[in-house]
Scaffold this active site. Sequence first.
Site, mmCIF file in Angstrom:
data_model
loop_
_atom_site.group_PDB
_atom_site.id
_atom_site.type_symbol
_atom_site.label_atom_id
_atom_site.label_comp_id
_atom_site.label_asym_id
_atom_site.label_seq_id
_atom_site.Cartn_x
_atom_site.Cartn_y
_atom_site.Cartn_z
ATOM 1 N N GLU A 24 -6.998 -15.105 -5.074
ATOM 2 C CA GLU A 24 -6.914 -13.793 -4.416
ATOM 3 C C GLU A 24 -8.320 -13.418 -3.955
ATOM 4 O O GLU A 24 -8.796 -12.318 -4.204
ATOM 5 C CB GLU A 24 -6.413 -12.728 -5.395
ATOM 6 C CG GLU A 24 -5.059 -12.996 -6.004
ATOM 7 C CD GLU A 24 -4.725 -12.023 -7.118
ATOM 8 O OE1 GLU A 24 -3.590 -11.544 -7.163
ATOM 9 O OE2 GLU A 24 -5.619 -11.727 -7.948
ATOM 10 N N HIS A 44 -10.889 -10.523 -13.653
ATOM 11 C CA HIS A 44 -10.606 -9.402 -14.552
ATOM 12 C C HIS A 44 -11.132 -9.683 -15.962
ATOM 13 O O HIS A 44 -11.692 -8.798 -16.616
ATOM 14 C CB HIS A 44 -9.104 -9.130 -14.624
ATOM 15 C CG HIS A 44 -8.493 -8.759 -13.301
ATOM 16 N ND1 HIS A 44 -7.147 -8.527 -13.139
ATOM 17 C CD2 HIS A 44 -9.047 -8.572 -12.071
ATOM 18 C CE1 HIS A 44 -6.901 -8.222 -11.874
ATOM 19 N NE2 HIS A 44 -8.032 -8.255 -11.205
ATOM 20 N N ASP A 54 -13.221 -4.254 -10.661
ATOM 21 C CA ASP A 54 -12.334 -5.301 -10.142
ATOM 22 C C ASP A 54 -12.727 -5.631 -8.710
ATOM 23 O O ASP A 54 -12.114 -5.161 -7.771
ATOM 24 C CB ASP A 54 -10.884 -4.806 -10.240
ATOM 25 C CG ASP A 54 -9.882 -5.858 -9.794
ATOM 26 O OD1 ASP A 54 -10.292 -7.027 -9.639
ATOM 27 O OD2 ASP A 54 -8.706 -5.510 -9.598
ATOM 28 N N ARG A 84 0.777 -1.248 0.000
ATOM 29 C CA ARG A 84 0.000 0.000 0.000
ATOM 30 C C ARG A 84 0.805 1.292 0.000
ATOM 31 O O ARG A 84 0.237 2.366 0.035
ATOM 32 C CB ARG A 84 -0.984 0.014 1.172
ATOM 33 C CG ARG A 84 -2.148 -0.910 0.913
ATOM 34 C CD ARG A 84 -3.108 -1.039 2.056
ATOM 35 N NE ARG A 84 -3.979 -2.185 1.815
ATOM 36 C CZ ARG A 84 -3.654 -3.430 2.128
ATOM 37 N NH1 ARG A 84 -2.512 -3.694 2.732
ATOM 38 N NH2 ARG A 84 -4.478 -4.424 1.848
ATOM 39 N N HIS A 100 3.751 -10.489 -6.533
ATOM 40 C CA HIS A 100 2.887 -9.542 -7.238
ATOM 41 C C HIS A 100 3.385 -8.141 -6.941
ATOM 42 O O HIS A 100 3.731 -7.831 -5.804
ATOM 43 C CB HIS A 100 1.442 -9.731 -6.738
ATOM 44 C CG HIS A 100 0.409 -9.064 -7.591
ATOM 45 N ND1 HIS A 100 0.327 -7.697 -7.734
ATOM 46 C CD2 HIS A 100 -0.593 -9.572 -8.343
ATOM 47 C CE1 HIS A 100 -0.681 -7.410 -8.544
ATOM 48 N NE2 HIS A 100 -1.254 -8.527 -8.930
ATOM 49 N N ASP A 107 -6.191 -13.560 -15.036
ATOM 50 C CA ASP A 107 -7.065 -13.391 -13.876
ATOM 51 C C ASP A 107 -8.512 -13.574 -14.329
ATOM 52 O O ASP A 107 -8.992 -12.848 -15.203
ATOM 53 C CB ASP A 107 -6.848 -11.999 -13.271
ATOM 54 C CG ASP A 107 -7.591 -11.805 -11.958
ATOM 55 O OD1 ASP A 107 -8.824 -12.021 -11.934
ATOM 56 O OD2 ASP A 107 -6.950 -11.437 -10.961
ATOM 57 N N HIS A 162 0.612 -5.300 -13.094
ATOM 58 C CA HIS A 162 -0.646 -4.841 -13.683
ATOM 59 C C HIS A 162 -0.402 -4.184 -15.020
ATOM 60 O O HIS A 162 0.702 -3.882 -15.406
ATOM 61 C CB HIS A 162 -1.377 -3.774 -12.874
ATOM 62 C CG HIS A 162 -1.225 -3.843 -11.418
ATOM 63 N ND1 HIS A 162 -0.664 -2.853 -10.667
ATOM 64 C CD2 HIS A 162 -1.610 -4.806 -10.555
ATOM 65 C CE1 HIS A 162 -0.708 -3.187 -9.408
ATOM 66 N NE2 HIS A 162 -1.263 -4.360 -9.303
ATOM 67 N N TYR A 183 0.706 -1.998 -5.100
ATOM 68 C CA TYR A 183 -0.433 -1.333 -5.756
ATOM 69 C C TYR A 183 -0.120 -0.024 -6.483
ATOM 70 O O TYR A 183 -0.765 0.299 -7.470
ATOM 71 C CB TYR A 183 -1.534 -1.037 -4.725
ATOM 72 C CG TYR A 183 -2.135 -2.265 -4.085
ATOM 73 C CD1 TYR A 183 -2.527 -3.364 -4.864
ATOM 74 C CD2 TYR A 183 -2.319 -2.344 -2.707
ATOM 75 C CE1 TYR A 183 -3.079 -4.486 -4.270
ATOM 76 C CE2 TYR A 183 -2.870 -3.472 -2.111
ATOM 77 C CZ TYR A 183 -3.249 -4.537 -2.896
ATOM 78 O OH TYR A 183 -3.790 -5.648 -2.317
ATOM 79 N N GLU A 188 -0.485 -9.061 -16.400
ATOM 80 C CA GLU A 188 -1.804 -9.530 -15.987
ATOM 81 C C GLU A 188 -2.899 -8.832 -16.795
ATOM 82 O O GLU A 188 -2.837 -7.627 -17.013
ATOM 83 C CB GLU A 188 -2.003 -9.239 -14.488
ATOM 84 C CG GLU A 188 -3.324 -9.768 -13.952
ATOM 85 C CD GLU A 188 -3.450 -9.627 -12.443
ATOM 86 O OE1 GLU A 188 -2.722 -8.812 -11.847
ATOM 87 O OE2 GLU A 188 -4.303 -10.321 -11.873
ATOM 88 N N HIS A 190 -4.896 -16.499 -11.960
ATOM 89 C CA HIS A 190 -5.450 -15.925 -10.725
ATOM 90 C C HIS A 190 -6.916 -16.315 -10.691
ATOM 91 O O HIS A 190 -7.693 -15.887 -11.547
ATOM 92 C CB HIS A 190 -5.335 -14.397 -10.728
ATOM 93 C CG HIS A 190 -4.019 -13.894 -10.235
ATOM 94 N ND1 HIS A 190 -3.667 -12.571 -10.298
ATOM 95 C CD2 HIS A 190 -2.989 -14.541 -9.642
ATOM 96 C CE1 HIS A 190 -2.456 -12.427 -9.766
ATOM 97 N NE2 HIS A 190 -2.023 -13.603 -9.373
ATOM 98 N N HIS A 232 -13.251 -8.839 -6.409
ATOM 99 C CA HIS A 232 -13.119 -10.289 -6.277
ATOM 100 C C HIS A 232 -14.174 -10.875 -5.342
ATOM 101 O O HIS A 232 -14.557 -10.256 -4.364
ATOM 102 C CB HIS A 232 -11.735 -10.650 -5.736
ATOM 103 C CG HIS A 232 -10.604 -10.206 -6.620
ATOM 104 N ND1 HIS A 232 -9.298 -10.546 -6.386
ATOM 105 C CD2 HIS A 232 -10.599 -9.473 -7.761
ATOM 106 C CE1 HIS A 232 -8.528 -10.020 -7.330
ATOM 107 N NE2 HIS A 232 -9.294 -9.361 -8.168
HETATM 108 ZN ZN LIG Z 1 -8.173 -7.892 -9.215
HETATM 109 ZN ZN LIG Z 2 -5.042 -10.916 -10.052
#
Ligand SMILES: [Zn+2]
Ligand SMILES: [Zn+2]
Length: 286
Positions: free
Chosen positions: A264, A185, A232, A43, A73, A182, A113, A76, A149, A219, A234
């Site tokens: 995730e 996504h 997005d 973060r 990964h 993913d 990403h 962010y 991704e 993912h 999940h």
């Molecule tokens: Zn996501």
């Molecule tokens: Zn993902």
Amino acid sequence: MKELIEEVKIGCHVSIAKSIDLAFDRAKEIGCSTFQIFTKNPRGWAFKEISKEEIKRFKEKHLNYTISPVAAHISYLPNLASLNDEIYTKSMVSFRKEIERCVILGIPYFVVHSGSFKGGTFQEGFEKYVESIQKGVDFGERKVTILVENSAGGEKTLTGTFVNIKAILEEINDSKVKVCFDTCHAFSAGYDISNQSGVANFITEIKTTIGMESISIVHANDSKTEVGTNRDLHEHLGLGKIGEIGFLELINDPDLRKKPWILETPIDERRTNVDNINYLRSLINK
Ligand SMILES: [Zn+2]
Ligand SMILES: [Zn+2]
């Protein structure tokens, strides 16, 4: 029938809290045969030092626990397609440090990403992104495979379609750059993988664009929102809009079932990671 009995690799994202090597213990406890981590607090921009002892323990566990592959990964905040110089510079510093951590820790896959080309054109963002990923391969000393991704789509994203991802891969043209698919996504981006014919069409789309061999990791996430919403969010597997039929079709695809599946999904009173892993396992045709 023999090939159908081999184990499908399933795991989830785990925490590195307290000491990065504890990720292995957490993964083991949950019953993961593969897993993913962040190499830092995702973060913020700050990096907390990883001690030599932690690195040593991480590598020992990597050798001794039969859990692989391990993926990392990206945090962010970095935007590898940013057309804002300040954000781009900060992003590349973080990107580089995170990949260097993968090298030090012996992590073979680094998921990134799509990046957003806000304030510019698709072409400008595309060029910036391609350049970033190419640099990333060097930052990783060719020991780390960078996985692009697919995104949930929307106006300013580069990887909402597999046609675009193919263009990125072709432009980079390097075996150290592959794809992380993913499920949430893809669904949010408009690929309706909630039913049998939708999944069949999707598989054809993959085969005619990037090719199945380009996918290194899946993912596995269900989606809280409907197909094509570009959101997005999940959801636990089978409880979202992709639903059980979608995951049943996806996990039993002869190519996809050979990939590592990393969850995730949320953690709440409805389900734990163990529950989601067991749920996904229960869908595999024996
Ligand atoms: Zn996501
Ligand atoms: Zn993902």
